[in-house]
Structures are given as C-alpha cells and as structure tokens.
Write a protein that holds these residues in place. Structure first.
Motif, PDB file in Angstrom:
ATOM      1  N   UNK A 147       0.832  -1.205   0.000  1.00 29.83           N
ATOM      2  CA  UNK A 147       0.000   0.000   0.000  1.00 29.83           C
ATOM      3  C   UNK A 147       0.868   1.257   0.000  1.00 29.83           C
ATOM      4  N   UNK A 148       1.951   1.272   0.755  1.00 25.77           N
ATOM      5  CA  UNK A 148       2.832   2.441   0.791  1.00 25.77           C
ATOM      6  C   UNK A 148       3.514   2.650  -0.566  1.00 25.77           C
ATOM      7  N   UNK A 150       2.296   1.731  -3.508  1.00 23.35           N
ATOM      8  CA  UNK A 150       1.277   2.207  -4.447  1.00 23.35           C
ATOM      9  C   UNK A 150       0.962   3.686  -4.199  1.00 23.35           C
ATOM     10  N   UNK A 151       0.874   4.094  -2.937  1.00 26.28           N
ATOM     11  CA  UNK A 151       0.636   5.511  -2.629  1.00 26.28           C
ATOM     12  C   UNK A 151       1.808   6.356  -3.118  1.00 26.28           C
ATOM     13  N   UNK A 152       3.022   5.860  -2.965  1.00 26.95           N
ATOM     14  CA  UNK A 152       4.203   6.596  -3.445  1.00 26.95           C
ATOM     15  C   UNK A 152       4.125   6.792  -4.961  1.00 26.95           C
ATOM     16  N   UNK A 153       3.722   5.761  -5.693  1.00 31.03           N
ATOM     17  CA  UNK A 153       3.575   5.882  -7.151  1.00 31.03           C
ATOM     18  C   UNK A 153       2.574   6.970  -7.514  1.00 31.03           C
ATOM     19  N   UNK A 154       1.436   6.956  -6.840  1.00 28.97           N
ATOM     20  CA  UNK A 154       0.393   7.952  -7.100  1.00 28.97           C
ATOM     21  C   UNK A 154       0.906   9.346  -6.739  1.00 28.97           C
ATOM     22  N   UNK A 155       1.531   9.463  -5.577  1.00 29.65           N
ATOM     23  CA  UNK A 155       2.044  10.760  -5.119  1.00 29.65           C
ATOM     24  C   UNK A 155       3.097  11.313  -6.066  1.00 29.65           C
ATOM     25  N   UNK A 156       3.965  10.453  -6.553  1.00 32.40           N
ATOM     26  CA  UNK A 156       5.021  10.875  -7.472  1.00 32.40           C
ATOM     27  C   UNK A 156       4.434  11.378  -8.787  1.00 32.40           C
ATOM     28  N   UNK A 157       3.401  10.702  -9.281  1.00 33.37           N
ATOM     29  CA  UNK A 157       2.757  11.137 -10.529  1.00 33.37           C
ATOM     30  C   UNK A 157       2.035  12.466 -10.342  1.00 33.37           C
ATOM     31  N   UNK A 158       1.377  12.639  -9.187  1.00 33.86           N
ATOM     32  CA  UNK A 158       0.601  13.860  -8.958  1.00 33.86           C
ATOM     33  C   UNK A 158       1.473  15.043  -8.569  1.00 33.86           C
ATOM     34  N   UNK A 159       2.632  14.798  -7.978  1.00 31.83           N
ATOM     35  CA  UNK A 159       3.488  15.878  -7.471  1.00 31.83           C
ATOM     36  C   UNK A 159       4.962  15.615  -7.781  1.00 31.83           C
ATOM     37  N   UNK A 160       5.353  15.539  -9.044  1.00 29.74           N
ATOM     38  CA  UNK A 160       6.746  15.204  -9.358  1.00 29.74           C
ATOM     39  C   UNK A 160       7.750  16.212  -8.800  1.00 29.74           C
ATOM     40  N   UNK A 161       7.380  17.485  -8.716  1.00 27.88           N
ATOM     41  CA  UNK A 161       8.305  18.493  -8.190  1.00 27.88           C
ATOM     42  C   UNK A 161       8.553  18.302  -6.699  1.00 27.88           C
ATOM     43  N   UNK A 162       7.548  17.839  -5.931  1.00 27.84           N
ATOM     44  CA  UNK A 162       7.718  17.603  -4.496  1.00 27.84           C
ATOM     45  C   UNK A 162       8.640  16.419  -4.252  1.00 27.84           C
ATOM     46  N   UNK A 163       8.542  15.407  -5.100  1.00 35.09           N
ATOM     47  CA  UNK A 163       9.408  14.242  -4.964  1.00 35.09           C
ATOM     48  C   UNK A 163      10.847  14.632  -5.165  1.00 35.09           C
ATOM     49  N   UNK A 164      11.129  15.416  -6.188  1.00 36.94           N
ATOM     50  CA  UNK A 164      12.483  15.850  -6.477  1.00 36.94           C
ATOM     51  C   UNK A 164      13.008  16.731  -5.346  1.00 36.94           C
ATOM     52  N   UNK A 165      12.160  17.619  -4.815  1.00 35.29           N
ATOM     53  CA  UNK A 165      12.575  18.494  -3.721  1.00 35.29           C
ATOM     54  C   UNK A 165      13.017  17.696  -2.510  1.00 35.29           C
ATOM     55  N   UNK A 166      12.269  16.660  -2.168  1.00 37.16           N
ATOM     56  CA  UNK A 166      12.638  15.862  -1.004  1.00 37.16           C
ATOM     57  C   UNK A 166      13.934  15.109  -1.245  1.00 37.16           C
ATOM     58  N   UNK A 167      14.083  14.550  -2.445  1.00 39.47           N
ATOM     59  CA  UNK A 167      15.303  13.797  -2.752  1.00 39.47           C
ATOM     60  C   UNK A 167      16.541  14.703  -2.689  1.00 39.47           C
ATOM     61  N   UNK A 168      16.378  15.954  -3.081  1.00 41.51           N
ATOM     62  CA  UNK A 168      17.489  16.887  -3.083  1.00 41.51           C
ATOM     63  C   UNK A 168      17.665  17.578  -1.728  1.00 41.51           C
ATOM     64  N   UNK A 169      16.688  17.384  -0.820  1.00 40.22           N
ATOM     65  CA  UNK A 169      16.770  18.011   0.497  1.00 40.22           C
ATOM     66  C   UNK A 169      16.454  19.486   0.452  1.00 40.22           C
ATOM     67  N   UNK A 170      15.646  19.883  -0.528  1.00 43.55           N
ATOM     68  CA  UNK A 170      15.290  21.306  -0.694  1.00 43.55           C
ATOM     69  C   UNK A 170      14.038  21.608   0.118  1.00 43.55           C
TER      70      UNK A 170
END
Length: 170
Positions: A147-148, A150-170
């Motif tokens: 479930x986590x 699958x939610x990550x997949x959905x979240x990444x598709x809906x908010x690609x800029x937020x995913x990148x920000x977290x990975x970069x520590x921004x």
C-alpha cells in the motif's frame, strides 16, 4: 500499538483527549471512501473529501476540526516506524516516502477512478488480515509495504516536483 487498522464507520465515540489537539508517535493514513471532513494539522486546515488519502506524520499536532462521523466511511491505518522496519531490508524506504513528510508534501491525495482500485483492495486486504484470529504480522508488513509503494507511485505522478525536492533536500 505497533499496527492498527479500522473502518471509520465502526469507530466508537472519540475520547475527550482526541477531541483536542494532540500528537502521536506513529503514522496515520486515512482513506475516505464516502463523506468529508476538515482536519487541522500543525495549525493548517485541510478539507478531506470522498476518494481521498490523508496523511498524518508522527509528531504532528492535529485535530479533527469538523466531521460528521455518521456520514464518513473508509479506513484509518496506523503503524509505527519500528513495526514497518522490523523485517524490512531497506531501512531507508520509509523515509523516502514523500507523502509521509508533510513539511514538503500536501497531506491529501485525491484518488481518481482509474487509480482507486489497487488502494481500496490493499486497504481491504490489510483490514481482513488484521481481523483474523490467526493474523500474521509478516503478511501485514507485506501488505503495508504494497500500500505504501502504491501511494508513493500515485504521489510521485501527482506531485513530481515535491518528490524531487525531497530527494534533493530542498
């Protein structure tokens, strides 16, 4: 409590301590199938509607502000970091989930019709396993991982800029 899942429509009345702002040492994920609610998290108000996932990270101050409990249906999923990581090989997985980091991520994810089925299925499976007399914690951990993910997949598709920000520590 290391893991718990229940149906919102089956919850007893909330104790007084939950009716005021409070914090938890676990993660909470709400899946709202029917109805709507307003939840206050860290002094910010969020409207939660039907077909929505709502996330509360450990340590966040929160309160159900306005909820007609008779009209709300869905699930409340709660788990600790320790429970999830107990038999998990990748100890960083939980910390890479953007939707559990509400500093960077809006804590609501709307589920369009074409992506609801897997989420609803996983929550149903988790609930059914948890209700069994012979429940197996490893099965629950595996379903929780699904479930986590699958939610990550959905979240990444809906908010690609937020995913990148977290990975970069921004």
């Amino acid at each position: 409590m290391n893991f718990h899942i229940n149906k919102l429509e089956e919850m007893p009345p909330l104790p007084d301590k939950i009716l005021s702002p409070h914090k938890h040492h676990f993660y909470e994920i709400f899946l709202i199938n029917e109805g709507s609610a307003i939840h206050n998290v860290d002094y910010q108000e969020y409207s939660i509607n039907c077909a929505t996932l709502f996330f509360i990270s450990q340590g966040q101050l929160h309160l159900w502000a306005k909820t007609n409990r008779e009209n709300i249906k869905g699930y409340r999923l709660m788990f600790t970091e320790d429970f999830f990581l107990l038999n998990h090989i990748d100890k960083n997985f939980l910390f890479e989930l953007v939707f559990l980091d509400n500093i960077y991520f809006y804590p609501c994810v709307s589920l369009s019709e074409n992506i609801r089925e897997p989420i609803y299925t996983y929550f149903d499976l988790l609930y059914n396993e948890y209700q069994r007399m012979d429940t197996n914690p490893q099965v629950i951990q595996s379903l929780l991982f699904l479930v986590l993910t699958e939610i990550q997949r959905i979240s990444t598709k809906q908010n690609p800029d937020k995913t990148l920000s977290k990975q970069l520590g921004i």
